[in-house]
Scaffold this motif. Structure first.
Motif, mmCIF file in Angstrom:
data_model
loop_
_atom_site.group_PDB
_atom_site.id
_atom_site.type_symbol
_atom_site.label_atom_id
_atom_site.label_comp_id
_atom_site.label_asym_id
_atom_site.label_seq_id
_atom_site.Cartn_x
_atom_site.Cartn_y
_atom_site.Cartn_z
ATOM 1 N N GLU A 46 3.237 -0.826 -0.922
ATOM 2 C CA GLU A 46 4.606 -0.358 -0.964
ATOM 3 C C GLU A 46 4.586 1.103 -0.526
ATOM 4 O O GLU A 46 3.827 1.897 -1.061
ATOM 5 C CB GLU A 46 5.033 -0.498 -2.431
ATOM 6 N N GLN A 47 5.399 1.455 0.474
ATOM 7 C CA GLN A 47 5.412 2.840 0.937
ATOM 8 C C GLN A 47 6.364 3.692 0.105
ATOM 9 O O GLN A 47 6.288 4.893 0.130
ATOM 10 C CB GLN A 47 5.821 2.900 2.405
ATOM 11 N N ARG A 48 7.304 3.057 -0.560
ATOM 12 C CA ARG A 48 8.236 3.721 -1.491
ATOM 13 C C ARG A 48 9.241 4.616 -0.810
ATOM 14 O O ARG A 48 10.094 5.193 -1.442
ATOM 15 C CB ARG A 48 7.476 4.520 -2.538
ATOM 16 N N ILE A 49 9.135 4.766 0.510
ATOM 17 C CA ILE A 49 10.133 5.536 1.209
ATOM 18 C C ILE A 49 10.676 4.594 2.277
ATOM 19 O O ILE A 49 9.921 3.834 2.865
ATOM 20 C CB ILE A 49 9.511 6.821 1.776
ATOM 21 N N ARG A 206 11.364 -0.726 -7.463
ATOM 22 C CA ARG A 206 9.981 -0.332 -7.187
ATOM 23 C C ARG A 206 8.979 -1.238 -7.878
ATOM 24 O O ARG A 206 9.169 -1.614 -9.014
ATOM 25 C CB ARG A 206 9.776 1.116 -7.607
ATOM 26 N N GLY A 207 7.946 -1.569 -7.131
ATOM 27 C CA GLY A 207 6.922 -2.444 -7.681
ATOM 28 C C GLY A 207 7.321 -3.906 -7.705
ATOM 29 O O GLY A 207 6.519 -4.755 -8.055
ATOM 30 N N PHE A 234 6.718 -7.475 -3.502
ATOM 31 C CA PHE A 234 5.435 -6.787 -3.512
ATOM 32 C C PHE A 234 4.462 -7.568 -4.382
ATOM 33 O O PHE A 234 4.626 -7.649 -5.599
ATOM 34 C CB PHE A 234 5.592 -5.361 -4.041
#
Lengths: 534, 324
Positions: A46-49, A206-207, A234
């Motif tokens: 996961e790049q999170r951006i 997220r996650g 993810f």
């Protein structure tokens, strides 16, 4: 975790034939596309951006490619207009003009205009986007003579083929009206993107997952996109990812999201298409990197002997299960006109390797050991770990004792590229669009200490440095290609780094997905024509 | 209220401990090679030198460690846990998103493990060396010895891939958009296998400890006295033996409750559950110092609180123990 784009010419067909191992081409024309459905995609990391103008990475495009569109994309037939409809360069290479598509709206209803392109180029592509900061370092201004014309002005000539090669990845405009006057790095839209693409961003947990839903006002017309929704899940554990595919909970697992044992197993399962088609742009090299500060490795004979000691074909069969081919220097075979295979090679020959090491003055001691090397393997997953072990075993056979120092990602990057605390290292680096913005950093000297994936090897050649600089602003594509061929030959002769194996990524795709992997950067593309047969 | 005064004193004692933990953890984490910019750049697949320098300045990582520590502690004392550069969110938000899943999973597993572990352990001890005892003890040994990733993957193969009864992973059906009871049922289904995988291992601990403890207590003089004055087997077991035999089990429960926030990295990653365990692991790999410090802080608070509760529970179970 990596990105790349390749350049395609007549070589494409050959390269594809070589790479496409089991991917079954689905004849989409034979079926009437069905509307509706949710495609579920597995992602390992996961790049999170979620802003492709701030982070150049396939892990970002894999999601944002559906939401935010680039000026230009790439198809198997060449460059495809997306938000730009036409492009041209001035004679001196100092001005590049894009005509922008009219009648395109951002997902929040605002018009897409040259202001967006100008703002993103000056504030993100030039300032904040990894790799693009090098590409756009000579960008002086982007002028907007009218709302649908963008003129890029450079202080040094910018080769058109370099610009085009880079644009599908490094050319995503973002909505200026949502970014102007804000702290760009902390803007909320970096994780909730607003684009012009066929799908609109809905939610990012997220996650867990990202959801995007159909954009009913998509500019390509009412019938597109076919899908109602895309969900990215993810799943970090590769065995669990394979189980999710088999249980039908996931339709696509890209960028080698499952273990190679599962890739092999699922390739025999007729519910799935398994292969490397659609990754022609995402070719990476498995490398062997030398620390030339070590006097033993500074000897060219030793480096050549090490190359001879590596049974590359065996590594491809056992580690990559055949989904790869031997490397030929810093440009991969999918590199288009800039690629040549007319280079020196080092076929597997243990006896020759031993003889060369004797000649270099390193005879085997009483215990059969000539010398010891401390080796740092990159932790980029199955390929790099196994390739390190393969390398150590191969060298043992010619009397070189290799000690493997296992480390995590920051440990590897600082150990090799900042502290130079290694004798040899192995990693994996993607070819990005064009040698000028990718693999040349392996050869060009002068990168500051601590810059990952650059020439931190203590190797320097004035001739090579000058040639790299000249090629980056050479406007004539033929002369430019000639320079890269020469650089490839030098790199294979001098071996500052061994570009041992080139490999694209692998997807496991449910056969319910139709029109999949139909472009050379498919997992990063917009999927407007993807549909679900269920 | 002596108990309130006692609680207040314990809380005050905890403050310097927690501050020391935070400073120690900060310095320890700084010893690891590389920082979060290295990790981020690694994730991106590379970046150029200007970009890296800019990012480092932006995050304050170009400052000396003492300056970084000072800045962190000043913020921390105002209960500001800072910004996670990896998640691009405030650390408090990152933690709050994860804590629910972890609490649900760990509470369910510990409850299941404790109830069944204590029950089975007591039965095994009462029928010591019989077939029942042998079966229970062997099962306990098998659970204890099976690595949780293996147990998890085997359950996935059987119940998800082969039988199709349970979902492979995640906390809910993402594209289901269920609401109300359907949502509860959906989440419950997703938690069955992770809970089972985690609790079977804890269960083995409680079972073995309870069995040993009951066997020991059953030999004591006061049990013989109780039996002599005519207490029935059931009363003997529940009233006299179990209450005392529970003390060491409670100690273990207290210890394991302290690791509750840590979650289980393995089970969380196999079942793709977004919990604190995998977050802590990711934060280490990503050198996401602020997030990691946040987790450490929460964990130390929980340890202090659980120790306090354990002491209270001791006093309740065995009135000879006094709070002081």
């Amino acid at each position: 975790m990596n990105i790349s784009t390749g350049r395609f010419g007549p070589l494409l067909a050959g390269a594809m034939a070589a790479f496409a191992v089991t991917a079954a081409a689905v004849d989409a024309d034979a079926q009437e596309p069905k509307r509706g459905g949710t495609a579920i995609i597995q992602m390992k990391g996961e790049q999170r951006i979620l802003n492709p103008a701030l982070r150049a990475s396939t892990g970002v495009y894999y999601i944002t490619g559906k939401i935010v569109e680039p000026l230009i994309d790439k198809s198997y037939d060449g460059y495809e207009p997306v938000l730009a409809t036409e492009w041209s360069s001035s004679e001196d290479g100092l001005e590049i003009t894009f005509k922008l598509r009219e009648g395109v709206k951002w997902h929040d209803g605002e018009d897409f205009t040259c202001d967006d392109v100008s703002f993103t180029a000056m504030n993100m592509w030039k300032e904040l986007l990894n790799y693009s900061t090098t590409l756009q370092q000579n960008l002086e201004a982007v002028d907007c003579p009218d709302p649908h014309t963008a003129v890029f002005k450079y202080s040094k000539p910018m080769p058109m083929d370099l610009m085009l090669a880079a644009m599908p990845d490094l050319g995503h405009p973002m909505p200026a009206h949502l970014y102007e006057g804000t702290d760009i790095l902390k803007n909320e839209h970096n994780t909730a993107p607003v684009g012009t693409g066929p799908f609109k961003f809905v939610e990012y947990q997220r996650g867990q997952y990202v959801i995007a839903e159909r954009n009913d006002d998509y500019w390509r017309g009412e019938e597109y996109p076919y899908l109602d929704r895309i969900v990215w899940r993810f799943i970090t554990d590769s065995s669990a990812a394979a189980a999710a595919l088999e249980a039908g909970e996931v339709h696509e697992s890209g960028f080698i999201g499952v273990s190679m044992a599962d890739v092999e197993r699922l390739s025999e399962d007729d519910r799935f298409d398994v292969g490397t088609k659609g990754y022609e742009n995402n070719v990476a090299h498995s490398t062997v990197e030398f620390n030339h500060r070590n006097p033993i490795l500074a000897d060219l004979k030793v480096r050549q002997a090490i190359y001879h000691a590596l049974d590359i074909d065996a590594a491809i069969e056992t580690i990559m299960r055949g989904y790869a081919k031997p490397g030929r220097g810093p440009v991969p075979s999918t590199g288009g006109a800039n690629y040549t295979d007319d280079v020196p090679t080092y076929p597997f020959d243990i006896e020759k390797a031993k003889a060369m090491l004797d000649e270099a003055g390193y005879p085997a001691g009483d215990d059969g050991v000539r010398f010891k090397l401390r080796h740092r393997p990159a932790p980029w997953g199955e390929y790099t770990q196994l390739w390190a072990e393969f390398y150590a075993q191969s060298l043992k056979k010619v009397g070189i004792d290799v000690e493997i120092l296992t480390n995590d990602a920051p440990g590897f990057l600082t150990g090799v590229y900042r502290d130079h605390d290694f004798d040899t290292a192995n990693g994996w680096h993607q070819f990005r669009a064009d040698p000028a913005v990718s693999t040349m950093v392996w050869l060009r000297s002068g990168s500051p200490n601590g810059t990952p994936w650059t020439n931190q090897f203590g190797w320097q050649s004035d001739e090579v440095d000058a040639m790299i600089d000249a090629a980056a602003s050479e406007l004539d594509p033929e002369k430019r290609a000639e320079m890269y061929h020469e650089l490839q030959r030098i790199s294979m002769a001098e071996l500052p780094v061994i570009f041992a194996i080139e490999h694209p990524f692998i997807s496991v795709t449910s056969k319910k997905l139709i029109n999949h992997h139909n472009t050379p950067r498919w997992n990063s593309s917009s999927w407007y024509d993807l549909w679900l047969d269920q | 209220m002596p108990i309130l005064i006692y609680a207040l004193r314990r809380a005050l004692q905890a403050v310097p401990v927690i501050i020391l933990i935070m400073i120690g953890a900060f310095l320890l984490l700084k010893l690891a090679p590389g920082d979060t910019v290295d990790a981020l750049v690694g994730d991106m697949g590379g970046a150029d030198a200007q970009f890296i320098a800019r990012l480092r300045a932006e995050y304050g990582l170009d400052q000396p460690i003492w300056v970084q520590l000072w800045r962190y502690m000043i913020k921390f004392l105002q209960f500001d846990f800072g910004w996670s550069f990896v998640y691009e969110q405030p650390v408090s938000v990152v933690l709050m998103e994860r804590i629910g899943t972890t609490l649900m999973l760990m509470a369910a597993s510990l409850f299941f493990a404790f109830t069944f572990g204590v029950g089975l352990g007591a039965i095994a001890a009462r029928k010591a060396y019989s077939t029942t005892d042998n079966v229970i003890s062997t099962l306990g040994l098998v659970f204890y010895a099976t690595p949780s990733f293996f147990l998890s993957l085997m359950m996935i193969v059987v119940f998800s891939v082969k039988l199709g009864w349970l979902p492979v992973g995640g906390i809910k059906t993402v594209a289901g958009f269920y609401t109300g009871w359907k949502h509860v049922w959906d989440v419950a289904l997703h938690l069955v296998m992770p809970t089972a995988a985690l609790s079977l291992i804890y269960l083995a601990f409680y079972l073995r400890l309870m069995r040993a403890s009951v066997l020991e207590v059953a030999e004591l003089d006061y049990v013989r006295t109780a039996r002599a004055k005519g207490a029935g087997e059931a009363r003997l077991m529940f009233h006299h033996i179990m209450r005392n035999a529970l003390l060491p089990v409670i100690t273990l429960l207290g210890l394991q409750f302290s690791t509750l926030l840590g979650g289980s990295v393995v089970v969380e990653s196999v079942f793709s559950l977004p919990g604190l365990g995998s977050l802590a692991y990711q934060s280490v790999v990503q050198r996401d110092l602020n997030t990691l410090m946040g987790i450490i802080f929460m964990s130390s608070v929980v340890v202090v609180a659980v120790n306090f509760l354990t002491d209270l529970l001791y006093a309740r179970l065995d009135s000879r123990i006094e709070l002081a």
